[in-house]
Design a protein around this motif. Structure first.
Motif, short mmCIF file in Angstrom:
data_model
loop_
_atom_site.label_atom_id
_atom_site.label_comp_id
_atom_site.label_asym_id
_atom_site.label_seq_id
_atom_site.Cartn_x
_atom_site.Cartn_y
_atom_site.Cartn_z
N SER A 17 37.96 82.88 51.15
CA SER A 17 37.87 81.63 51.40
C SER A 17 38.76 80.70 52.31
O SER A 17 39.96 80.64 51.71
CB SER A 17 37.30 80.67 50.31
N GLN A 18 38.46 80.59 53.62
CA GLN A 18 39.51 79.81 54.54
C GLN A 18 39.04 78.38 54.69
O GLN A 18 39.34 77.79 55.45
CB GLN A 18 39.35 80.39 55.79
N THR A 19 38.00 77.83 53.63
CA THR A 19 37.41 76.49 54.12
C THR A 19 38.67 75.36 53.68
O THR A 19 39.47 75.29 53.18
CB THR A 19 36.49 76.40 53.03
N ILE A 20 38.41 74.44 54.72
CA ILE A 20 38.99 73.18 54.59
C ILE A 20 38.35 72.21 53.41
O ILE A 20 36.95 71.95 53.62
CB ILE A 20 39.04 72.32 55.77
N ILE A 21 38.94 71.91 52.44
CA ILE A 21 38.11 71.27 51.21
C ILE A 21 38.05 69.75 51.36
O ILE A 21 39.06 69.26 51.76
CB ILE A 21 38.94 71.43 49.88
N THR A 22 36.94 69.23 51.42
CA THR A 22 36.42 67.90 51.47
C THR A 22 36.18 67.43 50.22
O THR A 22 36.32 66.37 49.99
CB THR A 22 35.07 67.81 52.59
N TRP A 23 35.42 68.31 49.45
CA TRP A 23 35.02 67.80 48.05
C TRP A 23 35.84 68.79 47.08
O TRP A 23 36.03 69.96 47.37
CB TRP A 23 33.42 68.24 47.95
N LEU A 24 36.55 68.21 46.05
CA LEU A 24 37.16 68.91 45.03
C LEU A 24 36.08 69.70 44.15
O LEU A 24 35.28 68.92 43.48
CB LEU A 24 38.13 68.01 44.37
N VAL A 25 36.02 70.82 43.91
CA VAL A 25 34.93 71.42 42.91
C VAL A 25 35.78 71.93 41.90
O VAL A 25 36.60 72.55 41.67
CB VAL A 25 34.49 72.76 43.79
N VAL A 26 35.19 71.30 40.51
CA VAL A 26 35.88 71.65 39.28
C VAL A 26 34.94 72.34 38.54
O VAL A 26 33.86 71.65 38.45
CB VAL A 26 36.52 70.35 38.69
N ARG A 49 30.31 81.78 50.35
CA ARG A 49 29.24 81.03 50.90
C ARG A 49 29.06 79.50 49.88
O ARG A 49 29.00 78.45 50.48
CB ARG A 49 28.19 81.64 51.27
N CYS A 50 28.85 79.84 48.51
CA CYS A 50 28.60 78.74 47.68
C CYS A 50 29.77 77.85 47.60
O CYS A 50 29.56 76.72 47.77
CB CYS A 50 28.16 79.50 46.23
N TYR A 51 30.82 78.53 47.47
CA TYR A 51 32.25 77.57 47.29
C TYR A 51 32.32 76.74 48.51
O TYR A 51 32.61 75.47 48.51
CB TYR A 51 33.36 78.58 47.08
N GLU A 52 32.22 77.41 49.72
CA GLU A 52 32.22 76.72 50.97
C GLU A 52 31.28 75.44 51.16
O GLU A 52 31.47 74.48 51.40
CB GLU A 52 32.39 77.61 52.20
N ASP A 53 30.16 75.76 50.95
CA ASP A 53 28.98 74.86 50.92
C ASP A 53 29.21 73.64 49.87
O ASP A 53 29.26 72.43 49.98
CB ASP A 53 27.47 75.33 50.62
N LEU A 54 29.79 73.95 48.84
CA LEU A 54 30.06 72.71 47.59
C LEU A 54 31.35 71.95 48.20
O LEU A 54 31.31 70.95 47.76
CB LEU A 54 30.40 73.41 46.27
N ASN A 56 32.15 71.28 51.14
CA ASN A 56 31.80 70.73 52.46
C ASN A 56 30.69 69.68 52.17
O ASN A 56 30.69 68.82 53.09
CB ASN A 56 31.83 71.70 53.57
N ALA A 57 29.83 70.27 51.84
CA ALA A 57 28.28 69.61 52.02
C ALA A 57 27.64 69.59 50.60
O ALA A 57 26.49 70.44 50.69
CB ALA A 57 27.56 70.03 53.24
N PRO A 58 27.93 69.24 49.36
CA PRO A 58 27.34 69.57 48.13
C PRO A 58 25.74 69.01 48.02
O PRO A 58 24.85 69.37 47.45
CB PRO A 58 28.04 69.11 47.24
#
Length: 95
Positions: A17-26, A49-54, A56-58
């Protein structure tokens, strides 16, 4: 939402995953994070895909894939279908 515990463990990010985190997923606890890591071993592309969606746009609906749960008891909770049999349930926190 009285039965929701505060987050305890940062969810493990998928290796690719190379996503820029907008939301912190815990994760709710270490057990949940272990189950997530096991799911990443079985379905790495789906988990990325799930992690990046969560991150960026949960709260963006995707038909039959991402949607809020119905009913008073599930108010605020969402479901993400990672595979046909595996789901991630989560509660986005706007704070």
């Amino acid at each position: 939402m009285d039965n929701v515990e505060p987050p305890q463990v940062k969810l493990s990010a998928p290796a690719l995953s190379q996503t820029i985190i907008t939301w912190l997923v815990v994760a709710k606890n270490k057990r949940v994070n272990r189950e997530w890591e096991a799911l990443m071993q079985l379905y790495p592309e789906n988990c990325i895909r799930c992690y990046e969606d969560l991150c960026n746009a949960p709260t963006t609906r995707q038909p039959k894939r991402v949607f809020p749960l119905k009913g008073k008891v599930y108010k605020g909770a969402w479901e993400y279908e990672v595979t046909s049999g595996d789901r991630v349930f989560y509660v986005p926190d706007q704070n």
